[in-house]
Design a protein around this motif. Structure first.
Motif, mmCIF file in Angstrom:
data_model
loop_
_atom_site.group_PDB
_atom_site.id
_atom_site.type_symbol
_atom_site.label_atom_id
_atom_site.label_comp_id
_atom_site.label_asym_id
_atom_site.label_seq_id
_atom_site.Cartn_x
_atom_site.Cartn_y
_atom_site.Cartn_z
ATOM 1 N N LEU A 323 0.883 -1.200 -0.114
ATOM 2 C CA LEU A 323 0.046 -0.136 0.049
ATOM 3 C C LEU A 323 0.844 1.399 -0.071
ATOM 4 C CD1 LEU A 323 -3.055 -1.138 2.359
ATOM 5 C CD2 LEU A 323 -3.051 -0.665 -0.256
ATOM 6 N N ARG A 324 2.172 1.181 0.173
ATOM 7 C CA ARG A 324 3.130 2.159 -0.125
ATOM 8 C C ARG A 324 3.029 2.608 -1.432
ATOM 9 N NH1 ARG A 324 7.121 2.648 4.387
ATOM 10 N NH2 ARG A 324 8.339 3.849 2.817
ATOM 11 N N LEU A 325 2.733 1.911 -2.370
ATOM 12 C CA LEU A 325 3.061 1.885 -3.938
ATOM 13 C C LEU A 325 1.812 2.489 -4.416
ATOM 14 C CD1 LEU A 325 4.587 -1.362 -4.896
ATOM 15 C CD2 LEU A 325 5.646 0.698 -4.863
ATOM 16 N N ALA A 326 1.998 3.467 -5.264
ATOM 17 C CA ALA A 326 0.825 4.150 -6.065
ATOM 18 C C ALA A 326 -0.003 3.047 -6.948
ATOM 19 C CB ALA A 326 1.443 5.124 -7.196
ATOM 20 N N GLU A 327 0.575 1.974 -7.092
ATOM 21 C CA GLU A 327 -0.312 0.934 -7.785
ATOM 22 C C GLU A 327 -0.890 0.016 -6.826
ATOM 23 O OE1 GLU A 327 2.950 -1.645 -9.550
ATOM 24 O OE2 GLU A 327 3.060 -2.832 -7.705
ATOM 25 N N THR A 358 -10.417 1.633 -5.740
ATOM 26 C CA THR A 358 -10.412 0.526 -6.309
ATOM 27 C C THR A 358 -10.043 0.864 -7.688
ATOM 28 O OG1 THR A 358 -11.697 -0.645 -4.732
ATOM 29 C CG2 THR A 358 -11.343 -1.671 -6.717
ATOM 30 N N THR A 359 -9.045 0.198 -8.423
ATOM 31 C CA THR A 359 -8.806 0.750 -9.728
ATOM 32 C C THR A 359 -9.638 -0.097 -10.837
ATOM 33 O OG1 THR A 359 -7.164 -0.959 -10.194
ATOM 34 C CG2 THR A 359 -6.230 1.249 -9.163
ATOM 35 N N ALA A 360 -9.649 0.317 -12.014
ATOM 36 C CA ALA A 360 -10.626 -0.518 -12.958
ATOM 37 C C ALA A 360 -10.121 -2.086 -13.114
ATOM 38 C CB ALA A 360 -10.324 0.188 -14.253
ATOM 39 N N GLY A 362 -9.059 -3.810 -10.587
ATOM 40 C CA GLY A 362 -9.716 -4.389 -9.312
ATOM 41 C C GLY A 362 -8.361 -4.431 -8.111
ATOM 42 N N ARG A 363 -7.728 -3.491 -8.503
ATOM 43 C CA ARG A 363 -6.568 -3.262 -7.567
ATOM 44 C C ARG A 363 -6.950 -2.395 -6.303
ATOM 45 N NH1 ARG A 363 -1.633 -5.419 -8.914
ATOM 46 N NH2 ARG A 363 -0.304 -4.294 -7.298
ATOM 47 N N LEU A 364 -6.319 -2.246 -5.397
ATOM 48 C CA LEU A 364 -6.515 -1.478 -4.094
ATOM 49 C C LEU A 364 -5.710 -0.462 -3.775
ATOM 50 C CD1 LEU A 364 -8.736 -0.732 -1.824
ATOM 51 C CD2 LEU A 364 -7.648 -2.135 -0.405
ATOM 52 N N ARG A 365 -5.749 0.903 -3.772
ATOM 53 C CA ARG A 365 -4.652 1.560 -3.387
ATOM 54 C C ARG A 365 -5.000 2.708 -2.831
ATOM 55 N NH1 ARG A 365 -3.858 3.985 -9.756
ATOM 56 N NH2 ARG A 365 -5.724 5.471 -9.420
ATOM 57 N N VAL A 366 -3.981 3.519 -1.911
ATOM 58 C CA VAL A 366 -4.329 4.491 -1.206
ATOM 59 C C VAL A 366 -4.352 5.716 -2.045
ATOM 60 C CG1 VAL A 366 -3.414 5.821 0.713
ATOM 61 C CG2 VAL A 366 -3.215 3.306 0.700
#
Ligand SMILES: C[S@@+](CC[C@H](N)C(=O)[O-])C[C@H]1O[C@@H](n2cnc3c(N)ncnc32)[C@H](O)[C@@H]1O
Ligand code: SF4
Length: 383
Positions: A323-327, A358-360, A362-366
């Motif tokens: 979760l530190r990552l933009a991705e 949530t990205t298109a 399906g990833r979860l990011r801060v």
């Protein structure tokens, strides 16, 4: 690019010319000199020991960190790289980074490091202001740092440098000007760290005594937002909370940590993550350099910790690092690692608060506004 999982090798060189008053890294000053030949034998022994436990890896990155690895003789660096490549395959496109302090003495070694196999340097510039460099206890001036950056640029295809911001008395105007000047010198990558006051450092004592006027939380937040805005505008967005790169120029070695892959930790106080027979281990070596050396000489390894990680611990680590990552993270991979699913109700609350998205795919990011609250977000999701 190789299709196998990335595997990194971290090599810690624990010596510095002097100790900076803010630093709590495993770094030591030795006025009597260092027996590099003996240390080299120690590094070789430890590499062999780790490789015996995790053979058949293809090394995708090597990182010489410190301490101050640019104080090593280039021949020592060359021998360590050669030793790594006798025990493991090294990918043809492996990233081999060395951390360097930007003094003129060290810049004269850059060609030697390149000949030794290093293909990326990371310079500890810290500030482009002589007063601030002095206060940080650095041994170089801003001009020396600029000169070292120029040598790095003409020697290596890839280089990065570090700056510390949210320093005592730093104003947004001064930081904006300094950052813009830095960006003009940067190529593809910059690490921008907010000053942290670490216990057991001289800065901690000064801070406790009220003699280190560092920015309060609001000002630190403004400085962080300003940093993001200026870097994005310059095409160097954050791919990790403190690391900025042009797309494709991220530090591949640090991505190994943040994406939850395995790495060997070699040298005093180095950490590693190794998977042996499907069990993941967290490893740590003895921190004190001479004690590490004696242990390696006596028993073939400087290991002091080799903890089995449970699937739940590995999952927590994946959250904490990813979760530190933009991705962000892949929730399906989190479930495969930890055997748990992320709590949809918690995600939905954090999403409503604007802290995660949530990205298109399906990833979860801060989110950008969630990053300053990262620790709380991770704690909430891992609970
Ligand atoms: C361990 S240092 C090694 C690099 C090299 N010895 C140097 O100092 O330039 C890695 C980086 O951590 C950062 N760092 C160390 N202590 C810090 C602190 N208390 N707050 C913020 N950044 C810190 C500095 O930017 C430094 O370049
Ligand atoms: S900041 Fe770098 S040079 Fe300074 S003591 Fe720490 S590791 Fe050494």
């Amino acid at each position: 690019m190789s299709l196998t999982a990335p595997f990194g090798v971290y090599v810690h060189w624990p010596f510095c010319l002097s100790k900076c008053p803010y630093c709590d890294f495993n770094s030591h000053v030795r006025h009597g000199g260092i027996d590099e030949a003996r240390f080299l034998r120690g590094y070789k022994t430890e590499i062999a020991a780790v490789a015996a436990r995790v053979p058949n890896q293809t090394v995708s990155s090597v990182f010489f960190g410190g301490g101050t690895p640019s104080l090593m003789q280039p021949s020592l660096v060359r021998e360590i790289i050669a030793c790594i490549s006798t025990h493991w395959a090294v990918a043809a496109d492996a990233e081999i980074t060395l951390e360097a302090n930007p003094t003129s003495v060290e810049a004269t070694r850059f060609r030697g490091f390149r000949a030794a196999g290093v293909n990326r340097v990371s310079l500890g510039v810290q500030a482009l202001d002589d007063g601030a460099l002095k206060e940080l206890g650095r041994l170089h001036t801003a001009q020396e740092a600029l000169d070292a950056i120029a040598v790095a640029r003409s020697t290596f295809d890839r280089y990065s440098f570090d700056l510390i911001y949210a320093r005592p008395r730093q104003t947004p105007e001064a930081w904006a000007a300094e950052l813009r000047r830095a960006i003009a010198e940067a190529a593809e990558h910059l690490s921008l760290y907010q000053l942290t006051i670490e216990p057991n450092t001289p800065f901690f004592g000064l801070h406790q005594a009220g003699r280190l006027p560092v920015p309060n939380d609001d000002l630190a937040r403004d400085l962080y937002d300003l940093t993001q805005a200026i870097c994005c505008e310059a095409g160097l967005p954050a791919y990790e909370i403190s690391n900025h790169a042009r797309p494709g120029a991220e530090c591949r070695h640090n991505l190994v940590y943040w994406r939850g892959h395995d790495y060997a930790g070699i040298g005093p106080g180095a950490h590693g993550r190794l998977t042996i027979n499907k069990t993941r281990f967290a490893t740590e070596t003895e921190k004190r350099p001479e004690v590490w050396l004696a242990r390696v000489e006596e028993s073939g390894t400087g290991l002091t910790v080799e903890d089995k990680l449970t699937s739940s611990e590995t999952g927590d680590e994946y959250l904490l690092m990813g979760l530190r990552l933009a991705e962000g993270i892949d929730p399906a991979r989190y479930s495969a690692i930890s055997g748990r699913t992320l709590n949809p109700r918690r995600i939905s609350i954090l999403r409503d608060e604007g802290a995660v998205e949530t990205t298109a795919d399906g990833r979860l990011r801060v989110t950008q506004s969630g990053f300053p609250l990262l620790d709380a977000v991770v704690a909430d999701l891992a609970a």
